[in-house]
Design an enzyme around this catalytic site. Structure first.
Site, PDB file in Angstrom:
ATOM      1  N   TRP A  21      45.504  27.071  31.307  1.00 13.55           N
ATOM      2  CA  TRP A  21      45.609  28.340  30.569  1.00 13.55           C
ATOM      3  C   TRP A  21      46.971  29.017  30.693  1.00 13.55           C
ATOM      4  O   TRP A  21      47.530  29.089  31.779  1.00 13.55           O
ATOM      5  CB  TRP A  21      44.538  29.298  31.099  1.00 13.55           C
ATOM      6  CG  TRP A  21      44.674  30.681  30.569  1.00 13.55           C
ATOM      7  CD1 TRP A  21      45.324  31.732  31.152  1.00 13.55           C
ATOM      8  CD2 TRP A  21      44.148  31.185  29.330  1.00 13.55           C
ATOM      9  NE1 TRP A  21      45.240  32.845  30.355  1.00 13.55           N
ATOM     10  CE2 TRP A  21      44.518  32.543  29.237  1.00 13.55           C
ATOM     11  CE3 TRP A  21      43.399  30.608  28.291  1.00 13.55           C
ATOM     12  CZ2 TRP A  21      44.161  33.336  28.159  1.00 13.55           C
ATOM     13  CZ3 TRP A  21      43.049  31.418  27.211  1.00 13.55           C
ATOM     14  CH2 TRP A  21      43.429  32.760  27.149  1.00 13.55           C
ATOM     15  N   ASP A  24      50.314  35.941  28.644  1.00 15.69           N
ATOM     16  CA  ASP A  24      51.590  36.654  28.464  1.00 15.69           C
ATOM     17  C   ASP A  24      52.816  35.978  29.094  1.00 15.69           C
ATOM     18  O   ASP A  24      52.750  35.506  30.233  1.00 15.69           O
ATOM     19  CB  ASP A  24      51.535  38.030  29.140  1.00 15.69           C
ATOM     20  CG  ASP A  24      50.317  38.827  28.796  1.00 15.69           C
ATOM     21  OD1 ASP A  24      49.517  38.380  27.984  1.00 15.69           O
ATOM     22  OD2 ASP A  24      50.163  39.910  29.385  1.00 15.69           O
ATOM     23  N   TRP A  48      40.888  31.897  30.656  1.00 11.29           N
ATOM     24  CA  TRP A  48      41.463  32.941  31.512  1.00 11.29           C
ATOM     25  C   TRP A  48      40.681  33.021  32.826  1.00 11.29           C
ATOM     26  O   TRP A  48      39.458  32.861  32.827  1.00 11.29           O
ATOM     27  CB  TRP A  48      41.409  34.285  30.765  1.00 11.29           C
ATOM     28  CG  TRP A  48      42.198  35.368  31.437  1.00 11.29           C
ATOM     29  CD1 TRP A  48      43.526  35.610  31.280  1.00 11.29           C
ATOM     30  CD2 TRP A  48      41.701  36.345  32.348  1.00 11.29           C
ATOM     31  NE1 TRP A  48      43.897  36.685  32.049  1.00 11.29           N
ATOM     32  CE2 TRP A  48      42.794  37.161  32.718  1.00 11.29           C
ATOM     33  CE3 TRP A  48      40.448  36.629  32.898  1.00 11.29           C
ATOM     34  CZ2 TRP A  48      42.676  38.225  33.608  1.00 11.29           C
ATOM     35  CZ3 TRP A  48      40.332  37.694  33.792  1.00 11.29           C
ATOM     36  CH2 TRP A  48      41.444  38.474  34.133  1.00 11.29           C
ATOM     37  N   SER A  81      50.650  40.760  34.620  1.00 12.49           N
ATOM     38  CA  SER A  81      51.972  40.724  33.977  1.00 12.49           C
ATOM     39  C   SER A  81      52.994  41.637  34.632  1.00 12.49           C
ATOM     40  O   SER A  81      52.645  42.624  35.279  1.00 12.49           O
ATOM     41  CB  SER A  81      51.833  41.071  32.499  1.00 12.49           C
ATOM     42  OG  SER A  81      51.227  39.984  31.845  1.00 12.49           O
ATOM     43  N   GLU A 203      49.284  47.852  26.419  1.00 11.05           N
ATOM     44  CA  GLU A 203      49.653  46.863  27.432  1.00 11.05           C
ATOM     45  C   GLU A 203      51.118  46.446  27.221  1.00 11.05           C
ATOM     46  O   GLU A 203      51.680  46.628  26.143  1.00 11.05           O
ATOM     47  CB  GLU A 203      48.774  45.613  27.307  1.00 11.05           C
ATOM     48  CG  GLU A 203      47.283  45.892  27.475  1.00 11.05           C
ATOM     49  CD  GLU A 203      46.401  44.641  27.417  1.00 11.05           C
ATOM     50  OE1 GLU A 203      45.494  44.548  28.241  1.00 11.05           O
ATOM     51  OE2 GLU A 203      46.610  43.773  26.554  1.00 11.05           O
ATOM     52  N   TRP A 294      43.813  37.960  21.575  1.00 16.60           N
ATOM     53  CA  TRP A 294      42.665  38.085  22.498  1.00 16.60           C
ATOM     54  C   TRP A 294      41.326  37.921  21.789  1.00 16.60           C
ATOM     55  O   TRP A 294      40.312  37.640  22.421  1.00 16.60           O
ATOM     56  CB  TRP A 294      42.696  39.430  23.241  1.00 16.60           C
ATOM     57  CG  TRP A 294      43.581  39.406  24.453  1.00 16.60           C
ATOM     58  CD1 TRP A 294      44.661  40.205  24.704  1.00 16.60           C
ATOM     59  CD2 TRP A 294      43.467  38.541  25.600  1.00 16.60           C
ATOM     60  NE1 TRP A 294      45.217  39.894  25.917  1.00 16.60           N
ATOM     61  CE2 TRP A 294      44.501  38.881  26.490  1.00 16.60           C
ATOM     62  CE3 TRP A 294      42.589  37.508  25.959  1.00 16.60           C
ATOM     63  CZ2 TRP A 294      44.687  38.226  27.723  1.00 16.60           C
ATOM     64  CZ3 TRP A 294      42.777  36.862  27.180  1.00 16.60           C
ATOM     65  CH2 TRP A 294      43.805  37.218  28.041  1.00 16.60           C
TER      66      TRP A 294
HETATM   67  C1  FRU Z   1      47.903  41.348  28.119  1.00 13.54           C
HETATM   68  C2  FRU Z   1      47.217  41.442  29.467  1.00 13.54           C
HETATM   69  C3  FRU Z   1      48.004  42.338  30.399  1.00 13.54           C
HETATM   70  C4  FRU Z   1      47.572  41.842  31.746  1.00 13.54           C
HETATM   71  C5  FRU Z   1      47.411  40.362  31.521  1.00 13.54           C
HETATM   72  C6  FRU Z   1      46.308  39.733  32.322  1.00 13.54           C
HETATM   73  O1  FRU Z   1      47.590  40.193  27.408  1.00 13.54           O
HETATM   74  O2  FRU Z   1      45.894  41.912  29.288  1.00 13.54           O
HETATM   75  O3  FRU Z   1      47.779  43.714  30.201  1.00 13.54           O
HETATM   76  O4  FRU Z   1      48.510  42.134  32.750  1.00 13.54           O
HETATM   77  O5  FRU Z   1      47.162  40.194  30.138  1.00 13.54           O
HETATM   78  O6  FRU Z   1      46.320  38.345  32.191  1.00 13.54           O
END
Ligand code: FRU
Length: 499
Positions: A21, A24, A48, A81, A203, A294
């Protein structure tokens, strides 16, 4: 591990993880001749899960070398991230007076027996060009338990105030902090609770300055914010930006609060941010996004890996009739992938066009300029053969569109098969398109990068045709250049000889 880079849907000139996987892009920083790309990674599965930072480096932003995982979950939580910077003057004290790399990222800990988590910011440093990372013993460096969403720190050096600035996402707004040493952070301001689109959780912000129209143009600040998937929105997760001013403490939006500026009108460009410390940052910012959404990210029909990045793009600012806007261009170094191409000029395209007969739509870069005439719609059908994806222009509405509603494999999510649009007024009666076609994606740059659409496609293996089409009349094709592209996974003859 055997790497399956030859799967029929495996991107051939986009970054993908060797296996499992990816989401970001994280911690992009240039140092000592290398572009570092870290990324949200679950090394044990293609969905994920507990996040790590995967790692790769490149000298040209086209070919990538996969490196071992950079950051692992620890007693402070999993690794969400964040960003990385070169601490040139050892403000952190980690580097005995020399320069080194510091990563700033969110650590997430689940609260037992609940769906809730605590998110705090941590730092880690590297003295060996990003190969190994040492989490700071004083982690976390920033916590505020009033905010359950408190993540994705992007840090940069602000020369005027001679301190580090952090911009962080907290559900429906951004929080800004400053620091002298990357360890102690002081709250500066907040932005955005009432600005732009709030169709999803905020985000992955970024904040940087660029000249308008290059050269000695006036400077403006750009704030990028990604917004998460709201099941009620067909678009899913996407990225917006603001243009304004930043005085070292606060960002102010130049546009009315309700103005929404989209970085990309496609469905698959999310959580993108820019490189720190890259060469020639004054002329443009290097950006890369996660080429996924997502809404269906965990379901896309890949095999052994899941997730890819967009092409790296250079972001610039252009003064347009409606104000200052971002423009994007794919990085120039991609030109090395061009194989001998074909060119056409001044062709009338009608309903029975067979101009591209004999050409294949495998890996392609294409540049076209059209002059509107009587056709109500025109463009390209790619990955054609039974199924197809249409990249077209609707003359009556003045819209560019991608129609992937009959593009191949679509059954993994009800909202994947769709047609979506971007406003694209013709200029002097003309439309310019640049298109990058990989095995499972297309990126369209129109109006010299002023309008961008990035989409994934999962075509059938047999569908690799490309057609030029016009409906309802004719269109003038002023110019067309088409280059088949070489895969970044292909060995050059010299490399193959050594193996
Ligand atoms: C964005 C996000 C961020 C987070 C990460 C988790 O795609 O949701 O906000 O840090 O992915 O994988």
């Amino acid at each position: 591990m055997t790497l399956n880079f030859d799967h029929p849907l495996r991107p051939q000139f986009h970054f993908t993880p060797a296996a499992n996987w990816l989401n970001d892009p994280n911690g992009m920083v240039y140092y000592d001749g290398e572009y570092h790309l870290f990324y949200q990674h679950h090394p044990d599965s293609a969905v994920w899960g507990p996040m790590h930072w995967g790692h790769a480096v490149s000298k040209d932003l086209v070919h990538w070398e996969h490196l071992p995982i950079a950051l692992y979950p620890d007693h402070n939580g999993t690794i969400f991230s964040g960003s990385a910077v070169v601490d040139w003057n050892d403000t952190s004290g980690f580097f005995e007076g020399k320069a080194g790399l510091v990563a700033i990222y969110t650590q997430t800990e689940m609260i037992p027996d609940s769906d809730l988590s605590i998110q705090r910011q941590s730092i880690a440093y590297s003295k060996d060009n990003g190969r190994t990372w040492i989490p700071f013993a004083g982690n976390p460096v920033l916590a505020d338990e009033r905010f359950p969403d408190f993540r994705d720190p992007k840090v940069f050096w602000h020369e005027e105030t001679k301190r580090w600035i952090m911009v962080l996402a907290a559900r429906d707004r951004l929080l800004l902090y400053y620091s002298a040493d990357l360890k102690a952070w002081t709250f500066a301001s907040e932005f955005g609770a009432l600005d732009g689109s709030h169709d999803g959780v905020w985000e992955c912000p970024d904040l940087f300055e660029l000249p308008v129209d290059g050269g000695d143009g006036a400077l403006k600040w750009v704030m990028i914010v990604s917004i998460g998937d709201d099941p009620a929105c067909p678009e899913g997760s996407r990225t917006q930006y603001f243009i304004g001013e930043f005085d070292g403490l606060a960002f102010t939006n130049d546009n009315p609060k309700e103005t929404v500026l989209w970085l990309d009108y496609g469905r698959d460009n999310y959580a993108g941010v820019t490189w720190s410390d890259a060469p020639d940052m004054e002329s443009g910012r290097l950006f890369i996004g996660w080429m996924n959404n997502w809404k269906y990210a965990n379901l896309i029909p890949t095999d052994g890996w899941r997730g890819a990045m967009t092409l790296t793009r250079k972001l610039k600012l252009r003064q347009g009739p409606e104000g200052v806007r971002l423009v994007q261009e794919a990085v120039e170094s991609l030109r090395q992938l061009r194989l001998p191409g074909s060119e056409w000029q001044d062709e009338r395209i009608g309903p029975d066009c067979s101009l591209l007969g004999g050409h294949q739509g495998g890996l392609l870069e294409l540049e076209a300029e059209f002059e509107l005439d009587t056709a109500s719609e025109f463009g390209f059908k790619v990955k054609a053969g039974g199924k197809e994806t249409v990249i077209g222009y609707d003359a009556a509405s003045g819209e560019l569109f991608i129609d992937r509603s009959d593009s191949g494999i679509m059954d993994f999510h009800a909202e994947f098969g769709c047609r979506h649009t971007a406003p694209l007024p013709a200029k002097d009666g003309r439309i310019k398109l640049q298109l990058w076609l990989d095995r499972s994606s297309v990126e369209v740059f129109a109006d010299d990068g002023g309008v961008v659409m990035t989409d994934q496609l999962f075509p059938l293996e047999t569908a690799d045709g490309i057609e030029l089409y016009a409906a309802g009349g004719e269109v003038l094709l002023r110019s067309l250049r088409l280059y088949p592209l070489r895969s970044i996974h292909a060995l050059t003859a010299a490399e193959a000889a050594i193996k």
